[in-house]
Design an enzyme around this catalytic site. Structure first.
Site, mmCIF file in Angstrom:
data_model
loop_
_atom_site.group_PDB
_atom_site.id
_atom_site.type_symbol
_atom_site.label_atom_id
_atom_site.label_comp_id
_atom_site.label_asym_id
_atom_site.label_seq_id
_atom_site.Cartn_x
_atom_site.Cartn_y
_atom_site.Cartn_z
ATOM 1 N N ALA A 66 6.714 4.557 58.465
ATOM 2 C CA ALA A 66 6.618 5.043 57.086
ATOM 3 C C ALA A 66 7.120 6.477 57.067
ATOM 4 O O ALA A 66 7.113 7.164 58.096
ATOM 5 C CB ALA A 66 5.176 4.968 56.613
ATOM 6 N N GLY A 111 5.146 1.685 60.766
ATOM 7 C CA GLY A 111 5.474 0.695 59.735
ATOM 8 C C GLY A 111 6.691 -0.157 60.091
ATOM 9 O O GLY A 111 6.833 -1.275 59.590
ATOM 10 N N GLU A 114 5.400 -2.811 62.228
ATOM 11 C CA GLU A 114 4.579 -3.672 61.359
ATOM 12 C C GLU A 114 5.465 -4.637 60.561
ATOM 13 O O GLU A 114 5.129 -5.802 60.394
ATOM 14 C CB GLU A 114 3.707 -2.794 60.444
ATOM 15 N N GLU A 134 0.838 6.075 65.132
ATOM 16 C CA GLU A 134 0.108 6.726 64.030
ATOM 17 C C GLU A 134 -0.993 7.652 64.522
ATOM 18 O O GLU A 134 -1.280 8.683 63.912
ATOM 19 C CB GLU A 134 -0.490 5.661 63.089
#
Ligand code: CO8
Length: 260
Positions: A66, A111, A114, A134
């Protein structure tokens, strides 16, 4: 459809979706998440598309996570909302009803990993690196990473990756079952498209039932999963593709599926 941050190419029966912000290693900002949702909705309802390849633009990254400049500004409310937004787009990918293959061409972090895990199959280039970093930013995975990673590689390895935040190379990802296959970088897209073409040649309805059985069964106790499997098996028996598939075998010829 005009997109700013993704490229969508259709060449029936395949589609290739490229997350294309190479200057920031294809980091997922809000706009990119919105565009992904729009593209996947379109691909889901497009009957000319039977399989999809997702990859990253540029030579370095699949998706490096992200967009950290946006995460920096989130408070509790907006952070939760963005995590839920991303999760719903990844659920859409997982429930496309047609196979989605991640062609991991470099960094797949946070992300990015993911998204790869929401795809049904993953092929990585030899130079790919994967991880859930993260923890090093003072947050935890928010697009389903804590859940899908543990389901894919087991709780112990998922804990290790999520708690340490280390990157692992493609070969290690293959060894622990995080990716299906590793190929030289210059063969990645060819390998992904070859796999997508093989999948597209199967009966699409049968493929979607098989995905529902495997994925749906993992969410429920074994007895319920077995019931789901039997019901989907029964549905297969009502299709023209089952009639064709079994007939073709008995007549010693290749089946011609019609997705009905
Ligand atoms: N977000 C924003 N910008 C990024 C990101 C990112 N995730 N990753 C890289 N960039 C940018 C860099 O800032 C840099 O920009 P600039 O050229 O303007 O300085 C450019 O991309 C190139 O990156 P580097 O110079 O750092 O390239 P290196 O080859 O030196 O390093 C790495 C590559 C190792 C991939 C490094 O860029 C890196 O560590 N990136 C961050 C990886 C990361 O921590 N990802 C996880 C993000 S958090 C997340 O994904 C949570 C998902 C759930 C969110 C839920 C929402 C609330």
């Amino acid at each position: 459809m005009d997109f700013e941050n993704i490229l969508l190419e259709k060449s029936s029966p395949l589609a290739t979706l490229t997350v294309n912000r190479p200057k920031v290693l294809n980091a997922l900002n809000r706009k990119t998440i919105e565009e992904l949702e729009c593209a996947f909705f379109d691909l889901k309802s497009d009957d000319s598309i039977a399989a999809i390849v997702v990859t990253g633009g540029g030579p370095k990254a699949f998706i490096a996570g992200a967009d950290i400049s946006e995460i920096a500004a989130y408070d509790a409310t907006s952070g939760t909302a963005f995590a839920r937004r991303g999760q719903s787009v990844l659920d859409l990918i997982e429930n496309m009803g047609k196979p989605v293959i991640a062609a991991i061409n470099g960094y797949a972090l946070g992300g990015g990993l993911e998204i790869a895990m929401a795809c049904h199959l993953r092929i990585a280039s030899e130079n790919a690196k994967m991880g859930q970093p993260e923890i090093n930013l003072g947050v935890i995975p928010g697009f389903g990473g804590t859940q899908r990673l543990a389901r894919l590689v087991g709780e112990g390895r998922a804990m290790e990756l999520v708690l340490l935040g280390d990157q692992i190379p493609a070969e290690e990802a293959h060894r622990i079952g995080l990716v299906n296959k590793v190929v030289p970088a210059d063969q990645l897209m060819e390998a992904a498209r070859e796999l997508a073409t093989r999948l597209a040649a199967k009966g699409g309805l049968t493929v979607s039932y098989a995905m529902q059985a495997v994925h749906g069964g993992l969410q429920v106790p074994l007895a319920e999963g077995l019931r789901l499997e039997a019901n989907l098996f029964g549905l297969c028996c009502a299709t023209e593709d089952k009639t064709e598939g079994t007939k073709a075998f008995l007549e010693k010829r290749k089946p011609e599926f019609v997705n009905r």
